[in-house]
Scaffold this active site. Sequence first.
Site, mmCIF file in Angstrom:
data_model
loop_
_atom_site.group_PDB
_atom_site.id
_atom_site.type_symbol
_atom_site.label_atom_id
_atom_site.label_comp_id
_atom_site.label_asym_id
_atom_site.label_seq_id
_atom_site.Cartn_x
_atom_site.Cartn_y
_atom_site.Cartn_z
ATOM 1 N N ASN A 77 1.335 24.312 8.524
ATOM 2 C CA ASN A 77 1.220 25.351 9.545
ATOM 3 C C ASN A 77 1.613 24.736 10.891
ATOM 4 O O ASN A 77 1.899 23.538 10.988
ATOM 5 C CB ASN A 77 -0.181 25.972 9.570
ATOM 6 C CG ASN A 77 -1.276 24.955 9.869
ATOM 7 O OD1 ASN A 77 -1.102 24.026 10.665
ATOM 8 N ND2 ASN A 77 -2.434 25.118 9.215
ATOM 9 N N LYS A 130 -0.051 24.035 13.628
ATOM 10 C CA LYS A 130 -0.937 22.975 14.120
ATOM 11 C C LYS A 130 -0.693 21.672 13.359
ATOM 12 O O LYS A 130 -0.597 20.592 13.962
ATOM 13 C CB LYS A 130 -2.394 23.418 13.976
ATOM 14 C CG LYS A 130 -3.414 22.394 14.463
ATOM 15 C CD LYS A 130 -4.820 22.965 14.347
ATOM 16 C CE LYS A 130 -5.881 21.992 14.849
ATOM 17 N NZ LYS A 130 -5.988 20.801 13.992
ATOM 18 N N GLU A 131 -0.586 21.760 12.050
ATOM 19 C CA GLU A 131 -0.361 20.564 11.233
ATOM 20 C C GLU A 131 0.976 19.911 11.555
ATOM 21 O O GLU A 131 1.075 18.684 11.672
ATOM 22 C CB GLU A 131 -0.421 20.929 9.749
ATOM 23 C CG GLU A 131 -1.809 21.331 9.265
ATOM 24 C CD GLU A 131 -1.789 21.980 7.897
ATOM 25 O OE1 GLU A 131 -2.846 21.990 7.240
ATOM 26 O OE2 GLU A 131 -0.724 22.500 7.488
ATOM 27 N N ASP A 184 -2.563 28.094 0.284
ATOM 28 C CA ASP A 184 -2.360 27.924 -1.157
ATOM 29 C C ASP A 184 -1.550 29.076 -1.736
ATOM 30 O O ASP A 184 -0.701 28.877 -2.614
ATOM 31 C CB ASP A 184 -3.715 27.851 -1.875
ATOM 32 C CG ASP A 184 -4.516 26.615 -1.498
ATOM 33 O OD1 ASP A 184 -3.891 25.587 -1.187
ATOM 34 O OD2 ASP A 184 -5.750 26.693 -1.511
#
Length: 458
Positions: A189, A191-192, A257
């Site tokens: 995502n 942020k990651e 997921d």
Amino acid sequence: MAKVLVVGDLMIDHYIWGSCDRISPEAPVQVVNIKNETKRLGGCGNVVSNLIALGAEVGVVSVVGDDELGVEILELLEARGAKAELVISETGRKSSQKSRVMVSHQQVIRLDTESISDINCADEIVSKFADILAGYDIVLLSDYGKGVLSNYLTKQIISIAKNNHKMVLVDPKGKDYSKYKGATLLTPNKKEASEALGFGIDNDESLELALKTMKLNYELEYSLITLSEDGIGLLSDEVKKFPALAKEVFDVTGAGDSVLATLGYCLASKMSIEEAIDNANLAAAVVVGKVGSADASWGEIENLKSKKIGFERKIVKLDELLKVDRSGKTLVFTNGCFDIMHIGHISYLQKAKMLGDILVVGLNSDNSVRELKGKDRPVNVQYDRAAMLCAMEFVDFVVIFDELTPHELIKAIKPDILVKGADYKGKEVVGSEFAKRVELIEFIEGKSTTKIIEKIKR
């Protein structure tokens, strides 16, 4: 049937459902009256559940502890219909369980049981992996950072898969993505990805830089970043944004997921990356509308497709347009940037529709508009421009194209009538050789996007 091999951290998602009508006299905490408890596969097991809901045949490679929870995980796998190709019970390891206390559909607290050290049996998995892989179409790595996907094992799996011409999709964990080098794609995502790359992603320019950096640094075939309510950004030949379906959000647990599982299922089923992303966005919309770890079936995905609001249904890809029934109908095609909609555009398109039964508008992508009009254009991004076109009742379909001209689009569509502005009188009209005839339409005098922009600047 798509055959998908999932490798990653298996765990149990344990939910304690209850109610609360008082605060404890012992401490300022809620007193939860337990009504029910449920357990389901978590971690990479949630990817497994999503794949089975989509109709895939699923195999699992993982490591659990030699404890009661480990036995329970294997029982849940069997009950869900997945095949434990290689699930090793490692001595001294603690199996993972996340226990969530839920009150009125809200999570109050989470209690974790787990081991996070690297597994000791990676060599055993590596020695058997190629033989297991032979029975599957694609590999999904679901990394929850609990030690199964160590640097060594991850690199070995990707290498073996590439040598066997199998795609590897990864839901990454942590800040160091180097162990995923050579995968087909990663699904971080925003942020990651920001944490892994070391810079913020807060506009289209930084998104493009992030996608290009990921693709280059980690040698990916496709580079994508999930953007929460803004959908998914993809870099293949260029950056494209695939908008999410707006939906009320109850719980984001497991949405990542669902995205990984849906992408894997679709690519294993020989769909294009664009079609896979569209379906992944819909799967995520299904999941966030539920409470707790959940999955999305094809029936739910198709149901959401049918409920898309009118303008979303009109935005189609070329392969979808080519399936439209044209028998006995006249298809009219025109194209343009349609950056700032004005009365001139409306009049032009209305007249174009009057020439036939189906009006298809080819819309220049943001990148092609920049090439044609300069770095300050477009004023409005392609999805917004497409939505404005679709809001007009006389526009039937909008197809976004990336080239500077719609030559290849027109070649594929072969319209009955190709429409351009009257300023093309005496000029060659791109794609005219593929249309039965060309019609030129007069513009309203003095109405153009360029003039509007110039007026604003003054």
